[in-house]
Write an enzyme that holds these catalytic residues in place. Sequence first.
Site, PDB file in Angstrom:
ATOM      1  N   SER A 125       2.952 -14.991  -1.203  1.00 25.07           N
ATOM      2  CA  SER A 125       2.817 -16.222  -1.809  1.00 25.07           C
ATOM      3  C   SER A 125       1.559 -16.174  -2.403  1.00 25.07           C
ATOM      4  CB  SER A 125       3.601 -16.770  -1.893  1.00 25.07           C
ATOM      5  OG  SER A 125       3.204 -17.250  -0.263  1.00 25.07           O
ATOM      6  N   SER A 178       1.813 -12.851   3.154  1.00 25.15           N
ATOM      7  CA  SER A 178       1.626 -13.942   1.573  1.00 25.15           C
ATOM      8  C   SER A 178       0.107 -14.028   1.458  1.00 25.15           C
ATOM      9  CB  SER A 178       2.400 -15.366   2.149  1.00 25.15           C
ATOM     10  OG  SER A 178       3.250 -15.323   1.463  1.00 25.15           O
TER      11      SER A 178
END
Lengths: 471, 363
Positions: free
Chosen positions: B26, B50
């Site tokens: 992310s 992430s």
Amino acid sequence: MFCGCPADYQAAEPNTRTCPVCLGLPGALPVINRRAVEYTVLTGLALNCRIPEFTKFDRKNYPYPDLMKGYQISQYDLPLALDGFLEIDGDTQLGLGRRRIGVERVHLEEDVAKSYDDRGEGYSLVDVNRSGVPLMEVVSKPDMRSAEEARQYLTLLHSIVQYLGVSTGNMQDGNFRCDANVSIRPVGSQILGTRTEVKNMNSFRAVYQALEYEVVRQREVIEDGGAVVQETRGWIEEREVTVSQRSKEYAHDYRYFPEPDLPPLRIGPERVAELAAELPEFAPQRSARFQADLALSGYDADLLAGSRSMANYFETTLTLRDADAAEVANWMLGDLARLLNQDHREIDASPVTPQRLADLLALVADGTLSTSLAKTVLEEMYATGGEPADIVREQGLGQISDTGAIEAAVAEAIAANPKAVADYISGKDTAARFLMGQVMRLTKGQAQPELALRLVQEGLELQKTRGSLEP
Amino acid sequence: MGSSTEHSAYGPTRNPWALDRIPGGSSGGAAAAVAAGQAPASIGTDTGGSIRQPAALCGVVGLKPTYGRVSRYGLLAFASSLDQIGPLTWTVADAAAVLQVLAGPDPRDATASTEPPPDLSRLFPGNVRGTRIGVPRVALADGVDPEVLDAFGAALAMLSDRGAEVCDVDLPHMQYAVPVYYLVAPAEASSNLARYDGVRYGHRAKLDGAAAGVSEMYARTRSEGFGAEVKRRIMLGTYALSAGYYDAYYVHAQRVRSLIRNDFDRAFAAVDAVAMPTTPTPAFRIGERIDDPLAMYLGDVFTVSANLTGLPAISLPAGLTQARLPIGFQLVGRPFDEATLLRIGDALERDAPWSDERPPAFA
């Protein structure tokens, strides 16, 4: 419990005791309050609990505007203390004597914020000051058999937490709260009936009344052919009834899971032993000792032992003075208590320290002050925080034991009160006391009372003799 | 959340190496910014990969420190037992420099280590003579892009040439890492995200009329405010924690988590670092997997173990595919032993044939 905010929420302006942690702001993390843990362990030890070596916090998840994070950090299956008990005298009216009431567990959690739904239409106000304040929950086992036993249990628990300094125990302020569960069953049955939970009781008296009411209510339900519904009920003080709160709540699945932001705690036996050494002698034991060793009455002993600070003050005064315990007790429970109560002051805040009280009593013992004068000095000591000897000297309050000085007052009193003299001569001995009172007044209370009385009596006898000699 | 940075409220971020492809997620924006030369370093957070996965897809260095190395105070919590903050940089030395600043004790984070971090400046140039590197061959057998496997092998060969000893290790429970992760992380997230309810901050839905109460406000606010991926994870997590399922899902997953950690602890008796590709494939096209969350989740197979075990892990650039898309080489280390990872990483980086490569649009 998990941040550094002060816990004095009752006195503070709304939303002034907050920080990112107790507000549950994004990114905030909890950190355990060490002293709260120690207080809880101490309470567990005072309640004869087992302190497990491994304990942890858990998240209790539910949504509500007074719950900042949407979960409350509490303890679920591994609390700080387990399996304890308290001994109560028992409800003798039910033929029950002294026995143990089990304590299921003692655990620690954080309090939630306070909601005000009554301030206006269509909105509620939330005061976050109370959010995050440590709450210690003591859960009893269903061993109590009457409201009276509940009262005894609560009174003892209250005394213990005050003695430990863990709580002020003030129910009105919300520092000591009680939720009570009650059920009834046919005599002889071993199976507990369906219980209801009663909340919103703000005094010991309310607890007693609520439980008595609920027992009667449940009985009526059953006798009418119904069944008790397991629910939460609120005590309504003004109407002295409990009312179902069912509609306000629905069954919550709290989805408990271990709090990942806090490491579990390991409290080893050495640490438990260190804390156990901090336990004071509690009220019942202290009172018993006062009665046995100091020959105080049960009533006085209970009062003095009732609070840790009272008991400490008492014992300190005794050691300073090597005094008569009953004498100290009388002063503390009489005049000093009266002065403190007028101001709503605790004895910790007394301007009359144990040392000063001891000094005052020494002045009475050596004859410098009469008891009634000493009371006056005490009032002055309380008002000014002064030393008794200084006050006596400054106000010239030393007892007059000089016979000549008193005789002058006696003569004046006799001359001024011919009727009293006549009463005495005609056989009313009480007139002597009246005249003695006048002498005390004339000497501003400083005449030594016994001496004054004797001289009055001598003076009156002389009048009698003279009178009988008059033609 | 998510592995592609397509779900951001600001719209998709593009991979600087190929603008029609995802940068990973992310922390896709952080990786893209460094790869595009817009920033010398950036900070990301890694809960299941992430930092490392976007670093790999964008051809930069991404480091997830040991759990507890960097304080989480101030970090919006996703999964409290997995989250770590770390740097994304062009070089390993830069990553060390940034970590040195980020790391250290913090009394406001009860899960942060109280040990001060070591001096990371003395590690370079990285020497790997005698350093033992383990490879879990079984885990690489299925589903890995052949070009990724080739690049992985080439990187190992380079390290071997520089004196490292490469051997096999057995991590039998790694096959459960993704399912365990997708129970534990959403469960913790469902609780951590409960506070976003519109009462105190953030979005609050406009309610029509006086009839609407708190429950409706909560429901509308959260429906409007949360994206699809977040909602998916909240629902998954709430389910895994609920009565009747808690033991079978959450508790069970936590137990298997310990087994995964035990595997690594055993491996570290024989090796100093465990090596794997960072991702099974290079960057896919924007929109390619957005309707297939499961396919998206399976891409995390190599990264989630480091989060579940709390171990430090680094993703290093390891060349480009034929289509000139970056490939990542990953190392997982012993607890608090970022130094070994940085040292090996620097050795790999030095004189690597791909070290001068830059995204064409940003060269």
